[in-house]
Design a protein around this motif. Sequence first.
Motif, mmCIF file in Angstrom:
data_model
loop_
_atom_site.group_PDB
_atom_site.id
_atom_site.type_symbol
_atom_site.label_atom_id
_atom_site.label_comp_id
_atom_site.label_asym_id
_atom_site.label_seq_id
_atom_site.Cartn_x
_atom_site.Cartn_y
_atom_site.Cartn_z
ATOM 1 N N GLN A 75 41.301 116.454 -3.823
ATOM 2 C CA GLN A 75 42.359 117.004 -2.972
ATOM 3 C C GLN A 75 43.556 116.073 -3.058
ATOM 4 O O GLN A 75 43.417 114.872 -2.856
ATOM 5 N N ARG A 76 44.708 116.626 -3.374
ATOM 6 C CA ARG A 76 45.941 115.851 -3.405
ATOM 7 C C ARG A 76 46.811 116.229 -2.216
ATOM 8 O O ARG A 76 46.878 117.385 -1.829
ATOM 9 N N LEU A 100 54.889 109.775 -1.510
ATOM 10 C CA LEU A 100 53.573 109.244 -1.859
ATOM 11 C C LEU A 100 52.686 110.425 -2.207
ATOM 12 O O LEU A 100 52.838 111.508 -1.647
ATOM 13 N N VAL A 101 51.757 110.201 -3.126
ATOM 14 C CA VAL A 101 50.720 111.195 -3.388
ATOM 15 C C VAL A 101 49.388 110.505 -3.149
ATOM 16 O O VAL A 101 49.108 109.438 -3.707
ATOM 17 N N VAL A 112 46.205 105.996 -2.923
ATOM 18 C CA VAL A 112 47.573 106.304 -3.307
ATOM 19 C C VAL A 112 47.631 106.348 -4.830
ATOM 20 O O VAL A 112 47.274 105.383 -5.499
ATOM 21 N N THR A 113 48.066 107.488 -5.373
ATOM 22 C CA THR A 113 48.160 107.629 -6.831
ATOM 23 C C THR A 113 49.604 107.706 -7.311
ATOM 24 O O THR A 113 49.847 107.702 -8.516
ATOM 25 N N PHE A 114 50.536 107.788 -6.389
ATOM 26 C CA PHE A 114 51.953 107.822 -6.751
ATOM 27 C C PHE A 114 52.778 107.271 -5.615
ATOM 28 O O PHE A 114 52.524 107.555 -4.445
ATOM 29 N N VAL A 136 62.318 113.320 -9.591
ATOM 30 C CA VAL A 136 61.363 112.360 -9.053
ATOM 31 C C VAL A 136 61.413 111.100 -9.923
ATOM 32 O O VAL A 136 61.356 111.194 -11.152
ATOM 33 N N THR A 137 61.528 109.959 -9.278
ATOM 34 C CA THR A 137 61.512 108.682 -9.975
ATOM 35 C C THR A 137 60.305 107.893 -9.508
ATOM 36 O O THR A 137 60.107 107.708 -8.304
ATOM 37 N N HIS A 138 59.500 107.456 -10.449
ATOM 38 C CA HIS A 138 58.307 106.686 -10.133
ATOM 39 C C HIS A 138 58.676 105.233 -9.887
ATOM 40 O O HIS A 138 59.479 104.655 -10.643
#
Length: 142
Positions: A75-76, A100-101, A112-114, A136-138
């Motif tokens: 689940q994201r 945040l993802v 947290v994956t992003f 979107v900027t990582h």
Amino acid sequence: MAGEGVSVELYVEVQQFYARQMQALDSGKYETFAETFTEDGLFTHTPTRPAASTRAGIVADLYDFHAGAATDPVQRRHWFNMITLVPLDDGTIESTLYALVLRTRPGGQPEVTFSGTARDVLVRLDGRLHNRSRTVTHDGQR
């Protein structure tokens, strides 16, 4: 404080817009997510992928991007916060936010994956907000 020249009503409207948009994305309702963009909208979300343009292109991109996750029970959750809004003279709104993802697997803990920022141009169509563009900027991206 919502920001100089930004009403509380607009700030809350943008938060509700993002809540509906991200809940659609996290539920795999890619068509519903794409409908929150203008017909010619532009969505840039991953440095290694070209930008997706048009609603149909955004839908196709999301199905392709998530193709490997079809059988994955993960689940994201996309979390948007620290939103700043700048209304422009042409009626558009520049929105910058932190994103945040989180990913949670059955029986597991959230991770947290992003972490990064999103820069949106929002427009009003038929009285409702839509994204004209999202970039979107990582964090850590050069």
